[in-house]
Design an enzyme around this catalytic site. Structure first.
Site, short mmCIF file in Angstrom:
data_model
loop_
_atom_site.label_atom_id
_atom_site.label_comp_id
_atom_site.label_asym_id
_atom_site.label_seq_id
_atom_site.Cartn_x
_atom_site.Cartn_y
_atom_site.Cartn_z
N LYS A 1 -16.72 -16.06 4.86
CA LYS A 1 -18.15 -15.94 5.18
C LYS A 1 -19.01 -15.53 3.98
O LYS A 1 -18.67 -14.61 3.25
CB LYS A 1 -18.33 -14.88 6.27
CG LYS A 1 -17.76 -15.27 7.59
CD LYS A 1 -18.44 -14.51 8.70
CE LYS A 1 -17.46 -13.71 9.50
NZ LYS A 1 -17.91 -12.42 9.91
N GLY B 1 -8.24 -8.01 0.55
CA GLY B 1 -6.91 -8.02 1.14
C GLY B 1 -6.26 -9.40 1.12
O GLY B 1 -5.10 -9.55 0.72
N GLY C 1 -12.92 -3.88 1.17
CA GLY C 1 -14.33 -3.50 1.21
C GLY C 1 -14.71 -2.51 0.12
O GLY C 1 -15.79 -2.60 -0.47
N ARG D 1 0.82 -1.21 0.00
CA ARG D 1 0.00 0.00 0.00
C ARG D 1 0.86 1.26 0.00
O ARG D 1 0.45 2.29 -0.55
CB ARG D 1 -0.96 -0.02 1.19
CG ARG D 1 -2.14 -0.93 0.91
CD ARG D 1 -3.14 -0.94 2.02
NE ARG D 1 -4.44 -1.38 1.53
CZ ARG D 1 -5.44 -1.78 2.30
NH1 ARG D 1 -5.31 -1.78 3.62
NH2 ARG D 1 -6.59 -2.15 1.77
#
Ligand code: ADP
Ligand code: MG
Length: 408
Positions: free
Chosen positions: A207, A359, A382, A40
């Site tokens: 999930k 990520g 996200g 990053r």
């Protein structure tokens, strides 16, 4: 997403100006606050370098981790400052507190050709996440020009990504996007606007609940979805297969069947694993391949099996566009990484335009040594998912000319 009404840093005159650049320095740290992956920071360099080259006084800001509005020394941006200093060969001044008057004095004394300022972790102040107007005004007070290059936080309406931006649309104050944000918008935007067919999505990770919305919106746009990771077991369970003690979200079984039905109505193929790598205990060092789709009682799945890998690779081989989010298994452990790596290799080896978001998925591509073979690896987790869902991102909207600032 179109970039109408958004200016970018390379269009601006910056000489003699103080430029505030909101970066995404939310890097992973080990237990001793060492940076374990500086991707990053590397991704932010082009924008920082262009500002320096154009003769601006540069002030950088970011959040790091979740300090929850208090000062947590282990989440200081000091390691980021050190890394920036090495990479840019400049002195990085890191004032202790954004709110302290001393910070203004330090900024005044910055020598733009050899120094730049990095503000301390913005989330040390509760005002950042709350988008507190006073905190936002304080941040805005430092600079003439606001640049947002933090794609990873663009889905949040926080003080540094949203609230402060309103101060840069009057008189000499200018707002614009950075080069990383522009690249992300172009690459992710190409998935939404006329993607070449077949468009195949690969969805995995821990999930289903994290990915429900993106799954629902992808069904309207793709020709096929390959499902892996723990989220596959919720779908298999919903279809009546044995899943042993694998991770399943029992409250989402109905939802899983609704998604499968919706896909079938639209003639979108949802591929579920046909075999698995299972263990008796989560911590076992190696696993066994199941005979078929059912997972025996007393075992749990940690990766997709070899037949599934081959089947998924065949689908990916014929793809023209690929979006991948979520690993196929517990790829952090060698014995359960093969499914994820096989998918990474298949994507890398295909002629498809490929975009990876998330990520952990980005780490998996890096671990497989295939970063260069992917068209675009997003820096946003996200944010990239919300983008692909077709939602507007406050941090991007704020950059548009005449934005009404009503999202806070
Ligand atoms: P991303 O960060 O790319 O969006 P997620 O955070 O959704 O991905 O999921 C990544 C996590 O899912 C990894 O830590 C991985 O170990 C875990 N995972 C994948 N498959 C399984 C599985 N079968 N059982 C338990 N965890 C899994
Ligand atoms: Mg993750």
């Amino acid at each position: 997403m179109d970039t109408t009404g958004i200016r970018f840093i390379d269009e601006l005159k910056l000489k003699g100006k103080t430029v505030f650049i909101r970066c995404d320095f939310n890097v992973p740290l080990d237990g001793e606050s060492n940076i374990t992956d500086d991707a990053r920071i590397q991704a932010a360099l082009p924008t920082i370098q262009i500002a320096i080259k154009k003769g601006a006084k540069v002030i950088l800001a970011s959040h790091l981790g979740r300090p929850k509005g208090t000062v947590k020394p282990e989440l200081s941006l000091a390691p980021v400052g050190n890394r920036l200093s090495e990479l840019l060969d400049m002195e990085v001044i890191l004032p202790a507190d954004v709110m302290d008057e001393h910070t203004d004095k330090l900024l005044e004394d910055i020598k733009p050709d050899k120094q730049l300022m990095l503000l301390e972790n913005l989330r040390f102040h509760p005002g950042e996440k709350k988008n507190d107007p006073e905190f936002a005004a304080r941040l805005a007070s430092f600079a003439d020009i606001y640049i947002n290059d933090a794609f990873g936080t663009a889905h949040r309406a926080h003080a540094s990504t949203y609230g402060m931006v309103r101060h840069f649309e009057h008189k000499a104050k200018v707002k614009a996007g950075g080069l990383l944000i522009r690249a992300e918008l172009e690459q992710l935007g190409a998935l939404l606007a006329r993607p070449e067919r077949p468009f195949i999505a690969v969805m995995g990770g821990a999930k289903v609940s994290d990915k429900l919305e993106v799954l629902n919106s992808l069904i309207d746009r793709v020709q096929g979805i390959l499902v892996g990771g723990a989220m596959a077991y919720t779908f298999l369970k919903a279809q009546g297969y044995g899943v042993g003690s694998s991770m399943v979200e029992m409250d989402l079984l109905d939802e899983a069947n609704i998604i499968l039905q919706k896909a079938s109505n639209r003639h979108v193929a949802i591929h579920l694993p046909v075999d698995h790598v299972v263990v008796s205990n989560f911590n076992d060092e190696s696993g066994e391949v199941t005979d078929g789709v059912n997972i025996p009682d007393g075992t749990l799945g940690l990766d997709i099996g070899p037949k599934t890998r081959t089947a998924y690779a065949n689908v990916l081989d014929g793809a023209a566009t690929v979006f991948w989010n979520g690993p196929m298994g517990v790829f952090e452990r060698k014995a359960f990484a093969e499914g994820t790596f096989a998918v990474a290799r298949a994507i890398a080896g295909s002629n498809a335009r490929s975009v990876v978001g998330g990520g952990d998925s980005a780490s998996a591509v890096r671990a497989a040594g295939l970063l260069d073979a992917i068209t675009h690896v997003s820096t946003g987790g996200g944010a990239s998912l919300e983008f692909v869902e077709g939602r507007t991102l406050p941090g991007i909207e704020a950059l548009r000319a005449n934005h009404p600032f009503d999202m806070d």
